[in-house]
Each structure stands twice: as C-alpha cells, then as structure tokens.
Design a protein around this motif. Structure first.
Motif, PDB file in Angstrom:
ATOM      1  N   ARG A  54       0.817  -1.213   0.000  1.00 37.88           N
ATOM      2  CA  ARG A  54       0.000   0.000   0.000  1.00 37.88           C
ATOM      3  C   ARG A  54       0.852   1.266   0.000  1.00 37.88           C
ATOM      4  NH1 ARG A  54      -2.607  -0.518   6.075  1.00 37.88           N
ATOM      5  NH2 ARG A  54      -0.641  -0.747   7.247  1.00 37.88           N
ATOM      6  N   LYS A  82      -3.811  -0.238  -5.250  1.00 38.79           N
ATOM      7  CA  LYS A  82      -3.180   0.073  -3.965  1.00 38.79           C
ATOM      8  C   LYS A  82      -4.163   0.138  -2.801  1.00 38.79           C
ATOM      9  CE  LYS A  82      -3.231   5.075  -4.825  1.00 38.79           C
ATOM     10  NZ  LYS A  82      -2.412   6.299  -4.927  1.00 38.79           N
ATOM     11  N   ASN A  83      -5.360   0.624  -3.051  1.00 40.35           N
ATOM     12  CA  ASN A  83      -6.327   0.771  -1.969  1.00 40.35           C
ATOM     13  C   ASN A  83      -6.956  -0.550  -1.550  1.00 40.35           C
ATOM     14  OD1 ASN A  83      -5.960   3.594  -1.874  1.00 40.35           O
ATOM     15  ND2 ASN A  83      -7.454   3.904  -3.517  1.00 40.35           N
TER      16      ASN A  83
END
Length: 232
Positions: A54, A82-83
């Motif tokens: 992340r 990424k989230n």
C-alpha cells in the motif's frame, strides 16, 4: 527507517554452481526440508524483484518506492489496486527489462512468487489465490514434491534446471535456446518471516550472467510473445 521490510536473502543449495562471493549457502538444507510436508519448485526468472504494498512499488531497497523507468508499467498497475492491498505485500518478478535471458513466450511482465502479510509468508495456495484475485500470473510452477530421500530430491532439482524455460529462454547474445536460470524451492505451507532461510532455497546455473555491464545502463523492454510472432 525503511517503509517496509525487503525480501529476505535466498540461500543457495550447496550444489548450486551459480554462486558469487556475497551469496549465502544453506549447507544443512536437508535438515529443514526433511521436516516439510511439501516443497514447491518454481522456475527462477531473470528479472527484478518488485514488491507491491500500500506504500508503493519497491525494488531491492525498501527505504523508498522505486521510480525506475522499467517499473513505470507496474507502478501504473499498482495505482489501480493500492487501496485494496491493506496489509498484503505482493512480491513478483518484473521482466519488463531484459537482463541476461530473453524470453519468447511472455504474455505479461510481472509474475508473482510470494505474498506476505505482516509477519507471515502465505502458503503457495494463498499466493495463487491472491495473484488471481489481482489478475496477475504466477511464476512457472514446475512441480510439487514430498521430500523422502536427499539424493532423490537433489536429482529432481538437477533434472528441473536442465530444462529450457517454460517461457522459452534465449541467450541474449546468440538468441539460441538456453536452459532456465534456475529453480526456487519453497515450503508449500505458510511460515514466519523470521524463519525464511529455513523454508526457501535456490539453484542458479553456472555462467548465468551474460552481460559485460549492469543491465540498467542500456536496458531495453522485453517484447511480448505476440510481438515475436508478428516479426517472424
């Protein structure tokens, strides 16, 4: 202070000929392997170890995210997922730039070989699950074995490394077919990050590195399989 922990150093089998002066060798590897229920042998690919967390995309150093030109594509992919990573860290071989081996059957540039969450390296089945969930391929799986006798195990590793790459490996100078770079073997079950040296090993063939200078100085993008077909 580093943002995340880098990938642990993988020890060589004592019969691995492709060692250098700074490599470490697992002289007592069999003492660990004989206690393992199943070992997964995967093809060692000739690329760059890239971690997706992340916090960013990391190469060898985890002090800061990488910004290299050859990681641009995977950084763009990371921005989309990424989230959703949370505490997951995905480790894969980035083959975007050609190193010492050129592959003629690339359908992707990033092949997953490990997934870490906090203090645990996840099992091979979980690695495949998360790779599929994020739509990544895994490194070529060669076979899964149940260790019995050391000599049988050793001969199996030697037989595997004598094969050509499943991605069609070629010598970068002659373009002639060549054997794979090597084999990475891991415990199929999950294990603690602190115990990494007792669960992962590698064999690298002798004379693997063919470049006279580091590949980053005059790197080029690795073509996909369809690009070779068009150019043939």
């Amino acid at each position: 202070m580093t943002i995340s922990r880098k990938y642990g150093r993988t020890y060589h089998y004592p019969f691995s000929p492709g060692t250098t002066s700074d490599d470490r060798i697992s002289h007592h590897y069999w003492e660990d392997i004989r206690t393992v229920k199943a070992i997964v042998h995967t093809e060692k690919l000739d690329g760059e170890n890239n971690c997706l967390s992340r916090y960013g995309v990391f190469a060898r150093s985890h002090a800061a995210p990488t910004t290299s030109a050859w990681t641009k594509a995977i950084r763009e992919r990371w921005a989309l997922l990424k989230n959703d990573l949370g505490d997951l860290e995905i480790f894969g071989e980035n083959l975007y730039a050609v190193h010492s081996i050129e592959y003629r059957r690339l359908e992707h540039h990033y092949y997953v070989f490990g997934v870490r969450i906090l203090d645990t390296w996840l099992s091979w089945e979980e690695v495949k699950f998360y790779a599929a969930m994020f739509d990544f391929p895994i490194v070529p799986e060669l076979c899964i074995v149940t260790p019995s006798k050391e000599e049988i195990y050793r001969q199996k590793v030697l037989e595997l490394v004598s094969r050509p790459s499943l991605l069609d490996s070629r010598d970068i100078h002659t373009q002639a077919p060549c054997t794979c770079e090597g084999v990475v073997s891991r415990n199929a079950a999950e294990y603690a990050v602190a115990d990494f040296p007792h669960h992962v090993w590698k064999y690298v063939r002798k004379g693997h590195v063919k470049t006279d200078e580091h590949w980053t100085r005059h790197w080029r993008r690795a073509p996909f399989a369809w690009e070779y077909r068009i150019g043939s």
